[in-house]
Scaffold this motif. Structure first.
Motif, PDB file in Angstrom:
ATOM      1  N   ARG A  65     -86.835  19.388  28.638  1.00  0.00           N
ATOM      2  CA  ARG A  65     -88.150  20.031  28.722  1.00  0.00           C
ATOM      3  C   ARG A  65     -89.192  19.061  29.267  1.00  0.00           C
ATOM      4  O   ARG A  65     -90.022  19.436  30.110  1.00  0.00           O
ATOM      5  CB  ARG A  65     -88.570  20.520  27.344  1.00  0.00           C
ATOM      6  N   ASP A  66     -89.128  17.794  28.838  1.00  0.00           N
ATOM      7  CA  ASP A  66     -90.090  16.789  29.301  1.00  0.00           C
ATOM      8  C   ASP A  66     -89.870  16.390  30.751  1.00  0.00           C
ATOM      9  O   ASP A  66     -90.767  15.818  31.375  1.00  0.00           O
ATOM     10  CB  ASP A  66     -90.015  15.545  28.408  1.00  0.00           C
ATOM     11  N   PHE A  67     -88.671  16.661  31.301  1.00  0.00           N
ATOM     12  CA  PHE A  67     -88.427  16.378  32.715  1.00  0.00           C
ATOM     13  C   PHE A  67     -89.102  17.412  33.622  1.00  0.00           C
ATOM     14  O   PHE A  67     -89.221  17.195  34.831  1.00  0.00           O
ATOM     15  CB  PHE A  67     -86.924  16.372  33.015  1.00  0.00           C
ATOM     16  N   HIS A  68     -89.504  18.562  33.045  1.00  0.00           N
ATOM     17  CA  HIS A  68     -90.223  19.636  33.761  1.00  0.00           C
ATOM     18  C   HIS A  68     -89.410  20.179  34.940  1.00  0.00           C
ATOM     19  O   HIS A  68     -89.938  20.438  36.024  1.00  0.00           O
ATOM     20  CB  HIS A  68     -91.581  19.130  34.259  1.00  0.00           C
ATOM     21  N   VAL A  69     -88.109  20.351  34.717  1.00  0.00           N
ATOM     22  CA  VAL A  69     -87.256  20.942  35.751  1.00  0.00           C
ATOM     23  C   VAL A  69     -86.993  22.424  35.478  1.00  0.00           C
ATOM     24  O   VAL A  69     -86.592  23.158  36.386  1.00  0.00           O
ATOM     25  CB  VAL A  69     -85.912  20.192  35.878  1.00  0.00           C
ATOM     26  N   LYS A  71     -88.155  26.166  34.713  1.00  0.00           N
ATOM     27  CA  LYS A  71     -89.325  27.009  34.905  1.00  0.00           C
ATOM     28  C   LYS A  71     -89.552  27.939  33.723  1.00  0.00           C
ATOM     29  O   LYS A  71     -90.678  28.378  33.484  1.00  0.00           O
ATOM     30  CB  LYS A  71     -89.164  27.836  36.185  1.00  0.00           C
ATOM     31  N   ARG A  72     -88.490  28.287  33.003  1.00  0.00           N
ATOM     32  CA  ARG A  72     -88.595  29.152  31.824  1.00  0.00           C
ATOM     33  C   ARG A  72     -87.942  28.476  30.633  1.00  0.00           C
ATOM     34  O   ARG A  72     -87.093  27.603  30.794  1.00  0.00           O
ATOM     35  CB  ARG A  72     -87.898  30.500  32.078  1.00  0.00           C
ATOM     36  N   GLU A  73     -88.324  28.889  29.441  1.00  0.00           N
ATOM     37  CA  GLU A  73     -87.736  28.315  28.232  1.00  0.00           C
ATOM     38  C   GLU A  73     -86.242  28.586  28.184  1.00  0.00           C
ATOM     39  O   GLU A  73     -85.457  27.729  27.741  1.00  0.00           O
ATOM     40  CB  GLU A  73     -88.419  28.891  26.990  1.00  0.00           C
ATOM     41  N   GLU A  74     -85.830  29.766  28.638  1.00  0.00           N
ATOM     42  CA  GLU A  74     -84.408  30.110  28.607  1.00  0.00           C
ATOM     43  C   GLU A  74     -83.577  29.221  29.528  1.00  0.00           C
ATOM     44  O   GLU A  74     -82.356  29.118  29.365  1.00  0.00           O
ATOM     45  CB  GLU A  74     -84.202  31.576  29.011  1.00  0.00           C
ATOM     46  N   ASP A  75     -84.197  28.570  30.530  1.00  0.00           N
ATOM     47  CA  ASP A  75     -83.454  27.748  31.494  1.00  0.00           C
ATOM     48  C   ASP A  75     -83.203  26.330  30.997  1.00  0.00           C
ATOM     49  O   ASP A  75     -82.426  25.592  31.618  1.00  0.00           O
ATOM     50  CB  ASP A  75     -84.223  27.673  32.821  1.00  0.00           C
ATOM     51  N   ILE A  76     -83.839  25.927  29.915  1.00  0.00           N
ATOM     52  CA  ILE A  76     -83.678  24.556  29.417  1.00  0.00           C
ATOM     53  C   ILE A  76     -82.221  24.295  29.041  1.00  0.00           C
ATOM     54  O   ILE A  76     -81.648  23.237  29.365  1.00  0.00           O
ATOM     55  CB  ILE A  76     -84.610  24.296  28.219  1.00  0.00           C
ATOM     56  N   SER A  77     -81.600  25.235  28.358  1.00  0.00           N
ATOM     57  CA  SER A  77     -80.203  25.069  27.955  1.00  0.00           C
ATOM     58  C   SER A  77     -79.285  24.921  29.164  1.00  0.00           C
ATOM     59  O   SER A  77     -78.281  24.193  29.118  1.00  0.00           O
ATOM     60  CB  SER A  77     -79.749  26.251  27.100  1.00  0.00           C
ATOM     61  N   GLY A 126     -81.567   5.966  27.459  1.00  0.00           N
ATOM     62  CA  GLY A 126     -82.771   6.126  26.642  1.00  0.00           C
ATOM     63  C   GLY A 126     -84.068   5.956  27.402  1.00  0.00           C
ATOM     64  O   GLY A 126     -85.109   6.436  26.954  1.00  0.00           O
ATOM     65  N   VAL A 127     -84.008   5.278  28.571  1.00  0.00           N
ATOM     66  CA  VAL A 127     -85.225   5.083  29.366  1.00  0.00           C
ATOM     67  C   VAL A 127     -85.238   5.983  30.598  1.00  0.00           C
ATOM     68  O   VAL A 127     -85.985   5.729  31.545  1.00  0.00           O
ATOM     69  CB  VAL A 127     -85.384   3.603  29.777  1.00  0.00           C
ATOM     70  N   SER A 128     -84.422   7.034  30.588  1.00  0.00           N
ATOM     71  CA  SER A 128     -84.393   7.966  31.727  1.00  0.00           C
ATOM     72  C   SER A 128     -85.740   8.652  31.891  1.00  0.00           C
ATOM     73  O   SER A 128     -86.349   9.107  30.917  1.00  0.00           O
ATOM     74  CB  SER A 128     -83.300   9.021  31.518  1.00  0.00           C
ATOM     75  N   VAL A 129     -86.186   8.732  33.146  1.00  0.00           N
ATOM     76  CA  VAL A 129     -87.493   9.342  33.432  1.00  0.00           C
ATOM     77  C   VAL A 129     -87.353  10.654  34.200  1.00  0.00           C
ATOM     78  O   VAL A 129     -88.354  11.341  34.423  1.00  0.00           O
ATOM     79  CB  VAL A 129     -88.392   8.365  34.223  1.00  0.00           C
ATOM     80  N   ASN A 130     -86.128  10.986  34.605  1.00  0.00           N
ATOM     81  CA  ASN A 130     -85.911  12.265  35.291  1.00  0.00           C
ATOM     82  C   ASN A 130     -84.484  12.727  35.042  1.00  0.00           C
ATOM     83  O   ASN A 130     -83.651  11.989  34.486  1.00  0.00           O
ATOM     84  CB  ASN A 130     -86.212  12.163  36.787  1.00  0.00           C
ATOM     85  N   LEU A 131     -84.209  13.940  35.475  1.00  0.00           N
ATOM     86  CA  LEU A 131     -82.905  14.549  35.207  1.00  0.00           C
ATOM     87  C   LEU A 131     -81.771  13.771  35.850  1.00  0.00           C
ATOM     88  O   LEU A 131     -80.729  13.553  35.231  1.00  0.00           O
ATOM     89  CB  LEU A 131     -82.908  15.999  35.706  1.00  0.00           C
TER      90      LEU A 131
END
Length: 495
Positions: A65-69, A71-77, A126-131
């Protein structure tokens, strides 16, 4: 006179004082007890390999979710499933290689290298900043940490035959505990600046990297395991090839000398011995490969369940989830882990000695099916009733899963000789990792799809998720029966 001058066909093995593997073999031959001290160290090292595998599941939802990839809550999984699968994909590609390396150079070097790999790449995750950074670090962690297969071979090699179930139980228990405690560590220590603002500020390192703390803790434990690994005695004979060649040559010379003055049957024995020297392909060893394939089906189920359980627990109530935060998920998994440890070390060896490993796997699979069917109804509970029922169900499910795994591991390691055990476990790890790579991606995608059909008339919402998990479990159960699963002679006699 020919009989007196003939070289004996059987050459007695001489134990060498400078060989750690010989000392292990001598201890097994002269003693009757289990090597509890070595098994305890093996338990510690195996835990270091297991902890990073599932430690991300409680916070993976929030990390993606924090990576902001999405678009919808259902797509996080959906995206979370690919991060979870990257580790297993990497391990699937290299496990056979690490098994072969352990057969050639020893179990200990692979274990040492794998422990240090956890220290480095788990910290980087642990220090990943993107997907893509998250996926890459997990992939490298899986591909370079190839010590689980050699650890399985190691546990079987340090135990006498009557303690084989205990050795495999130590591996599967530590593995199962790692898959439970790992999420507990991830759940309690993720986002520390939000949970413990009096200790961690938002401007601190752990405030800028909210998922680093659990990774640092696990990496520190892996460093401890790396140090302990130096005290593990090597079980692979360094002089094995030299001794084997000498014994084969002596036997051949003895047969040839005798055959010059004796019957044609001895001449036939010479040629037979020569043709027996090459070892058959492990892929043609059906007792091994059939147990590996059954093992892969159950591991696909377990990995999909692990991914789905955490995402389902984190999901909101309106989507059929439990609305848990990372602390809640960690608490449930920690309780399951403590009960699992007691069950596997105290009860499993006793049950396995009575009914055999394959029957344990079958009964566990049968009980799992109605248990999973109850999960969608557990979500309708709340308060203390939810806490008690969910913890009991989670504990029971994990105990059944590890029981299945232990039984199949006993069969696999009984199907091959020591010099091929690393490669055999490498094949098992490669195929199992491939199945587990499918598990998180399929589980995340399945849950995302299920939460978009809450109003369906047939198996609405999460009902379809647990139904399909039961289908996979039933397939694995069906494969445990003949003619598909063939037991090695030693296991068949015990069963």
């Amino acid at each position: 006179m020919a009989e007196e001058n003939a070289t004996p066909l059987i050459v007695k093995h001489d134990y060498r004082e400078d060989c750690e593997a010989c000392r292990i073999e001598l201890a097994k031959e002269t003693g009757h007890g289990a090597p509890y001290k070595i098994l305890f160290n093996v338990w510690i090292v195996t835990l270091a390999a297991a902890l990073p595998i599932s430690s991300l599941f409680p916070f993976l939802y929030y990390m993606v979710r924090d990576f902001h990839v999405a678009k919808r809550e259902e797509d996080i999984s959906y995206y979370a499933g690919y991060v979870g699968s990257s580790f297993m994909l990497g391990r699937a590609l290299t496990s056979l290689l690490w098994g072969v390396v352990s057969d050639k150079y020893g179990r200990k070097p692979v274990i040492l290298f794998g422990s240090m790999t956890v220290v480095i790449f788990n910290t980087l995750f642990g220090v990943s900043v993107n997907l893509w950074m998250a996926i890459s670090s997990r992939f490298l962690l899986g591909s370079l940490c190839g010590m689980l297969g050699p650890l399985r071979a190691y546990a079987s090699e340090i135990c006498r035959k009557e303690h084989q179930a205990l050795g495999m139980s130590v591996i599967s228990t530590s593995w199962g505990i790692g898959l439970v405690i790992g999420p507990a560590v991830g759940g309690f220590l993720a986002q520390p600046a939000e949970k413990y603002p009096n200790i961690f500020s938002k401007e601190s390192l752990f405030g800028r990297f909210p998922y680093l703390l659990p990774c640092i803790v696990i990496s520190a434990y892996a460093l401890l395991a790396f140090i302990i690994s130096f005290w593990l005695p090597e079980t692979l004979h360094r002089h094995h090839d030299e001794d084997t060649e000498e014994e084969e040559e002596a036997a051949l010379v003895g047969l040839q000398n005798s055959s010059n003055k004796s019957s044609p049957s001895l001449k036939h024995s010479v040629s037979t011995l020569k043709f027996c020297i090459p070892q058959p392909s492990l892929l043609r060893n059906w007792p091994l490969m059939s147990s590996v394939l059954v093992y892969c089906v159950f591991q696909l189920h377990d990995m999909a369940y692990t991914e789905i359980f955490s995402l389902w627990a984190n999901s909101s109530r309106r989507l059929g989830g439990l609305g848990f935060n990372t602390d809640d998920v960690g608490e449930v998994l920690a309780i399951s882990g403590s009960g699992l440890l007691i069950f596997q070390l105290c009860l499993y060896p006793w049950v396995e000695s009575i009914i055999g490993p394959i029957m344990v796997s079958r009964i566990s699979a049968v009980i799992t099916i109605p248990l999973l069917s109850s999960y969608p109804f557990i979500a309708k509970l709340s308060g203390m009733a939810l806490f008690i029922v969910l913890n009991c169900a989670s504990l029971f499910k994990n105990a059944l899963s590890v029981s299945i795994t232990t039984g199949l591991l006993v069969i696999q390691n009984s199907a091959v000789s020591q010099e091929h055990r690393g490669a055999a476990n490498g094949i098992s790890m490669s195929l199992m990792s491939l199945a587990k790579a499918v598990g998180p991606a399929a589980g995340g995608t399945l849950l995302s799809w299920a939460q978009s059909r809450l109003d369906a008339s047939f198996l609405p919402g999460v009902h379809v998720v647990f139904f399909l998990l039961n289908v996979v479990e039933f397939v694995g159960l069906a494969m445990t029966f003949k003619p598909f699963l063939t037991l090695p002679p030693a296991v068949a006699a015990d069963s």
